[in-house]
Design a protein around this motif. Structure first.
Motif, short mmCIF file in Angstrom:
data_model
loop_
_atom_site.label_atom_id
_atom_site.label_comp_id
_atom_site.label_asym_id
_atom_site.label_seq_id
_atom_site.Cartn_x
_atom_site.Cartn_y
_atom_site.Cartn_z
N ASP A 107 -4.52 -2.94 -9.24
CA ASP A 107 -4.52 -1.49 -9.32
C ASP A 107 -4.29 -1.09 -10.77
O ASP A 107 -3.20 -1.30 -11.31
N PRO A 111 -1.70 -5.92 1.23
CA PRO A 111 -1.56 -5.20 2.49
C PRO A 111 -0.38 -5.73 3.33
O PRO A 111 -0.57 -6.21 4.44
N HIS A 137 0.81 -1.23 0.00
CA HIS A 137 0.00 0.00 0.00
C HIS A 137 0.84 1.27 0.00
O HIS A 137 0.38 2.32 -0.42
N VAL A 156 -1.70 -5.04 -5.61
CA VAL A 156 -1.36 -4.41 -4.34
C VAL A 156 -1.79 -5.36 -3.23
O VAL A 156 -2.87 -5.95 -3.29
#
Length: 121
Positions: free
Chosen positions: A75, A84, A27, A82
């Motif tokens: 994305d 986390p 992120h 992407v």
């Protein structure tokens, strides 16, 4: 990014050869690696894991990190996935050398998914 992805696609369906080689970011926008392989449940046909290639230099000494597929979010702006995760979390994750693929069974799935805190299959 794979050279096969020169043309942007607007479809929600993508060929596995276009996923392999796609960059994975966290992120914060840091590049974590690229997708090396997809692990597919042969009974359901669902992708279970995207195997991230991370570390090493010019493909040598890299390890493979299975990431539960449902952790990845595409994305469009980055033209990549992407997740986390930060690099520190990834460095402690389950991994294996390219030539020592583990058996992707339920026990291994629980280990990988448990590390990331997602439901096991």
């Amino acid at each position: 990014m794979n050279t096969n992805t020169l043309t942007k696609s607007t479809s929600d369906i993508i060929s596995s050869d276009k996923v392999e080689g796609t960059t994975v970011y966290n992120h914060a926008g840091d590049k974590l690696g690229t997708i090396d392989d997809l692990m597919i449940d042969k009974r359901s046909g669902q992708v279970r894991y995207a195997v991230l290639e991370f570390g090493g230099f010019l493909g040598m000494g890299t390890d493979r990190y299975p990431l539960p597929w449902n952790m990845l979010e595409y994305d469009v702006e980055k033209e990549g996935y992407v997740v986390p995760l930060d690099k520190e979390k990834l460095e402690g994750a389950p991994r294996y050398p390219h030539d020592q693929m583990p058996e992707y069974n339920r026990d291994y799935g629980r280990q990988v998914n448990g590390y990331y805190g997602v439901d096991a299959w």
